[in-house]
Design an enzyme around this catalytic site. Structure first.
Site, PDB file in Angstrom:
ATOM      1  N   CYS A  71      -5.318   1.659  -0.106  1.00  0.00           N
ATOM      2  CA  CYS A  71      -5.157   1.892  -1.549  1.00  0.00           C
ATOM      3  C   CYS A  71      -5.389   0.586  -2.321  1.00  0.00           C
ATOM      4  O   CYS A  71      -4.491  -0.262  -2.393  1.00  0.00           O
ATOM      5  CB  CYS A  71      -3.765   2.450  -1.843  1.00  0.00           C
ATOM      6  SG  CYS A  71      -3.490   2.742  -3.596  1.00  0.00           S
ATOM      7  N   CYS A  77      -3.049   0.058  -5.279  1.00  0.00           N
ATOM      8  CA  CYS A  77      -1.685  -0.367  -4.906  1.00  0.00           C
ATOM      9  C   CYS A  77      -1.670  -1.836  -4.482  1.00  0.00           C
ATOM     10  O   CYS A  77      -0.767  -2.581  -4.852  1.00  0.00           O
ATOM     11  CB  CYS A  77      -1.146   0.446  -3.725  1.00  0.00           C
ATOM     12  SG  CYS A  77      -1.485   2.198  -3.772  1.00  0.00           S
ATOM     13  N   ASP A  78      -2.628  -2.255  -3.681  1.00  0.00           N
ATOM     14  CA  ASP A  78      -2.522  -3.545  -2.992  1.00  0.00           C
ATOM     15  C   ASP A  78      -3.541  -4.604  -3.425  1.00  0.00           C
ATOM     16  O   ASP A  78      -3.430  -5.763  -3.011  1.00  0.00           O
ATOM     17  CB  ASP A  78      -2.660  -3.324  -1.471  1.00  0.00           C
ATOM     18  CG  ASP A  78      -1.536  -2.448  -0.924  1.00  0.00           C
ATOM     19  OD1 ASP A  78      -0.415  -2.533  -1.469  1.00  0.00           O
ATOM     20  OD2 ASP A  78      -1.769  -1.678   0.013  1.00  0.00           O
TER      21      ASP A  78
END
Ligand code: NDP
Length: 333
Positions: free
Chosen positions: A155, A158-159
């Site tokens: 992701c 997300c990261d």
């Protein structure tokens, strides 16, 4: 991170396995990511006495993420496991009955919905909220697991932030891979896009954007053999294959390795009854969470091929609980 054991889908009208025990519930929630827990908070506060089954991975996909910095309300960020533990506690505070168990079969042919658990127990529910999520596909190489959370992510939204100014690689040739590469190109020094074919499958507009972005290098006809590093990802070993006689090994120095080769929605046990799209995502009646089966609702990544964020999953869990509450209230009249 599958919530369900893979099952052959069939159109039988009753569970194939005979239950060992049966329990009636008003509101059954299946799945324990942000969608399931949020549905449980709302359903419990609406006196629906929800029973939530957590599945194989309590807390869902976020429990494999390190820091979550884009969920509103956490100015300092929070780890995925901590956030899921907080959501669980919040649901329990209002009386949600949270249990460990795996749904293996469903029978939505009658007015009461039957679900079978892996231990052989049957639940007969007046309403069901499916919040079973989706599972990111992985390449299946050993080093992916070794460096999970230490350079490997599925992701970018997300990261990606943790790789600011660094060099990263994205695997895949579809819209997700292109979108994630463009997103990462805005944060990182360099993005390698590793594509197994000699063309991108993504839409033309996404392809053009990728090819026009100066710090994205597309590596066509490359496959990842393994990742290497001292505790964290430091390089990827690729094989460039133009034909059986034309192969070469390529090494790229990277800090992050992002998988973008698709997701599998965890909808298998419900497919005999609930409409899904060609990829298996449950189809809901927008803007509600209603499926084609009255009293069965879906929320989170199992019905969302586009956004797939914790916050959108939580929002859809709220909608599902409100829809279930209204459905049950109308049944009483
Ligand atoms: P897709 O299934 O479209 O693409 C998956 C990509 O991963 C393909 O290029 C495929 O290669 C590659 N791949 C699969 N397995 C492997 C493997 N083992 N090794 C290397 N590469 C592999 O998935 P997406 O997640 O990209 O998209 C899913 C759907 O969501 C699509 O319909 C897409 O259009 C849509 N979407 C739309 C967006 C938007 O409109 N903004 C954004 C994101 C997604 P190959 O081509 O060789 O099969």
């Amino acid at each position: 991170m599958d919530f369900f054991k893979p099952l052959e889908t069939s159109v039988s009208q009753s569970p194939k396995t005979q239950p060992v025990d049966s329990e009636k519930v008003k509101c059954l929630i299946i799945g324990s990511g942000p969608a399931g827990y949020t549905a449980a908070i709302y359903a419990a506060r609406a006196n629906l006495s929800p029973v939530l089954y957590e599945g194989l991975q309590p807390g869902g996909q976020l429990t494999t993420t390190n820091d979550v910095e884009n969920f509103p309300g956490y100015p300092e960020g929070i780890t995925g496991p901590e956030m899921m533990a907080d959501l669980r506690k919040q649901a329990e505070r209002f009386g949600a009955d949270i249990r460990f168990g795996l749904v293996t079969e469903a029978d939505f042919s009658g007015s009461e919905h039957k679900v079978l658990l892996d231990g052989g127990k049957e639940l007969v529910a007046e309403s069901v909220i499916i919040a079973t999520g989706a599972t990111a596909k992985y390449l299946g190489i050993e080093s992916e697991t070794k460096y999970a959370g230490s350079g490997v992510s599925a992701c970018a939204t997300c990261d990606g932030f943790f790789y600011r100014g660094k060099d990263v690689a994205v695997v895949g040739g579809g819209d997700t891979a292109c979108e994630e590469s463009i997103y990462l190109a805005g944060l990182c020094n360099k993005v390698y896009l590793i594509v197994r074919k000699n063309f991108l499958r993504a839409s033309k507009v996404m392809q053009e954007r990728v090819l026009k972005t100066p710090n994205i290098e597309v590596l066509f006809e490359h496959n990842t053999l393994e990742l290497q590093g001292d505790g964290v990802v430091e390089k990827a070993i690729l094989i460039k294959r133009k034909g059986e006689q034309d192969e070469s090994i390529v090494e790229i120095a990277i800090d992050g390795f992002f998988l973008a080769i698709g997701h599998t929605p965890n909808s298998t046990p419900f497919k005999p009854y609930v409409n899904t799209d060609e990829q298996g995502y449950i189809v809901t009646e927008a803007p509600t969470s209603k499926t084609n089966v009255p009293g069965v609702f879906a929320c989170g990544d199992v019905m969302d091929p586009i956004y797939r964020q914790a916050i959108t999953a939580a929002g859809s869990g709220c909608k599902a609980a409100i829809d279930a509450e209204r459905y049950l209230a109308e049944r009483k009249i």
